[in-house]
Design an enzyme around this catalytic site. Structure first.
Site, PDB file in Angstrom:
ATOM      1  N   GLN A  99      37.734  58.165  32.810  1.00 46.95           N
ATOM      2  CA  GLN A  99      38.246  57.246  33.835  1.00 46.95           C
ATOM      3  C   GLN A  99      39.764  57.203  33.785  1.00 46.95           C
ATOM      4  O   GLN A  99      40.345  56.954  32.728  1.00 46.95           O
ATOM      5  CB  GLN A  99      37.674  55.843  33.611  1.00 46.95           C
ATOM      6  N   HIS A 105      35.049  52.427  40.458  1.00 41.66           N
ATOM      7  CA  HIS A 105      34.867  53.269  41.638  1.00 41.66           C
ATOM      8  C   HIS A 105      33.706  54.214  41.413  1.00 41.66           C
ATOM      9  O   HIS A 105      33.489  54.707  40.310  1.00 41.66           O
ATOM     10  CB  HIS A 105      36.145  54.051  41.977  1.00 41.66           C
TER      11      HIS A 105
HETATM   12  P1  5GP Z   1      38.597  58.593  37.719  1.00 43.60           P
HETATM   13  O1  5GP Z   1      39.249  59.764  37.066  1.00 43.60           O
HETATM   14  O2  5GP Z   1      39.251  57.283  37.305  1.00 43.60           O
HETATM   15  O3  5GP Z   1      37.116  58.552  37.626  1.00 43.60           O
HETATM   16  O4  5GP Z   1      38.874  58.784  39.276  1.00 43.60           O
HETATM   17  C1  5GP Z   1      40.043  58.404  39.898  1.00 43.60           C
HETATM   18  C2  5GP Z   1      40.141  59.234  41.165  1.00 43.60           C
HETATM   19  O5  5GP Z   1      41.113  58.636  42.010  1.00 43.60           O
HETATM   20  C3  5GP Z   1      40.572  60.676  40.926  1.00 43.60           C
HETATM   21  O6  5GP Z   1      39.563  61.556  41.391  1.00 43.60           O
HETATM   22  C4  5GP Z   1      41.869  60.790  41.729  1.00 43.60           C
HETATM   23  O7  5GP Z   1      41.993  62.034  42.373  1.00 43.60           O
HETATM   24  C5  5GP Z   1      41.771  59.645  42.713  1.00 43.60           C
HETATM   25  N1  5GP Z   1      43.044  59.100  43.131  1.00 43.60           N
HETATM   26  C6  5GP Z   1      44.119  58.828  42.335  1.00 43.60           C
HETATM   27  N2  5GP Z   1      45.109  58.295  43.063  1.00 43.60           N
HETATM   28  C7  5GP Z   1      44.653  58.216  44.352  1.00 43.60           C
HETATM   29  C8  5GP Z   1      45.244  57.742  45.568  1.00 43.60           C
HETATM   30  O8  5GP Z   1      46.384  57.278  45.627  1.00 43.60           O
HETATM   31  N3  5GP Z   1      44.473  57.825  46.685  1.00 43.60           N
HETATM   32  C9  5GP Z   1      43.213  58.339  46.675  1.00 43.60           C
HETATM   33  N4  5GP Z   1      42.552  58.378  47.828  1.00 43.60           N
HETATM   34  N5  5GP Z   1      42.626  58.785  45.532  1.00 43.60           N
HETATM   35  C10 5GP Z   1      43.343  58.716  44.392  1.00 43.60           C
END
Ligand code: 5GP
Ligand code: ZN
Length: 119
Positions: A99, A105
């Site tokens: 994460q 999310h």
């Molecule tokens: P995690 O790695 O926390 O599971 O997922 C976070 C996700 O948020 C990543 O896939 C990354 O590409 C996405 N993300 C990060 N910053 C932004 C942003 O400013 N806008 C959007 N639409 N996605 C984002």
């Protein structure tokens, strides 16, 4: 991962329309939009509007929103024509889970097949 104040939280800012994002789904509790760095032809994120740090922060009170996020993901999967071939839903939780954004999310990924187990 320490606590984050909602004003500093990226997804709280997206939910509050402080960062311009094309929103594909919205209701009073949740929002769906495209991941900025897609890992598949379709890569959407579904978030609660309320700041919840991760699945780890969810208790009995969050059971409703957790179900709702999955329901929204399935609706978006249908809207993105992923129903026929299937898709993947992912929750990354904490450090080992990968994460990077500390606001709960659900990832909705589709448009290709995915390996198992994940890397
Ligand atoms: P995690 O790695 O926390 O599971 O997922 C976070 C996700 O948020 C990543 O896939 C990354 O590409 C996405 N993300 C990060 N910053 C932004 C942003 O400013 N806008 C959007 N639409 N996605 C984002
Ligand atoms: Zn937040």
């Amino acid at each position: 991962m320490g606590p984050v104040s909602p004003s500093e939280c990226l997804f709280c800012r997206i939910a509050g329309r402080g960062i311009e994002t094309a929103v594909l789904y919205e209701d009073e509790r949740a929002m769906g939009f495209r991941d900025i760095n897609p890992k598949a032809p379709v890569h959407l994120l579904v978030i609660p509007k309320e700041h919840i740090e991760s699945l780890l922060a969810c208790g009995e009170e969050q059971k409703g929103i957790l179900g709702h996020l999955l329901w929204v993901a399935n609706r978006l999967a249908d809207a993105e024509n992923l129903a026929r071939d299937g898709y993947r839903v992912v929750l990354n939780v904490g450090t080992y889970g990968g994460q990077t954004v500390p606001h709960l999310h659900v990832h909705l990924l589709g448009g290709r097949s995915f390996g198992w187990p994940p890397g």
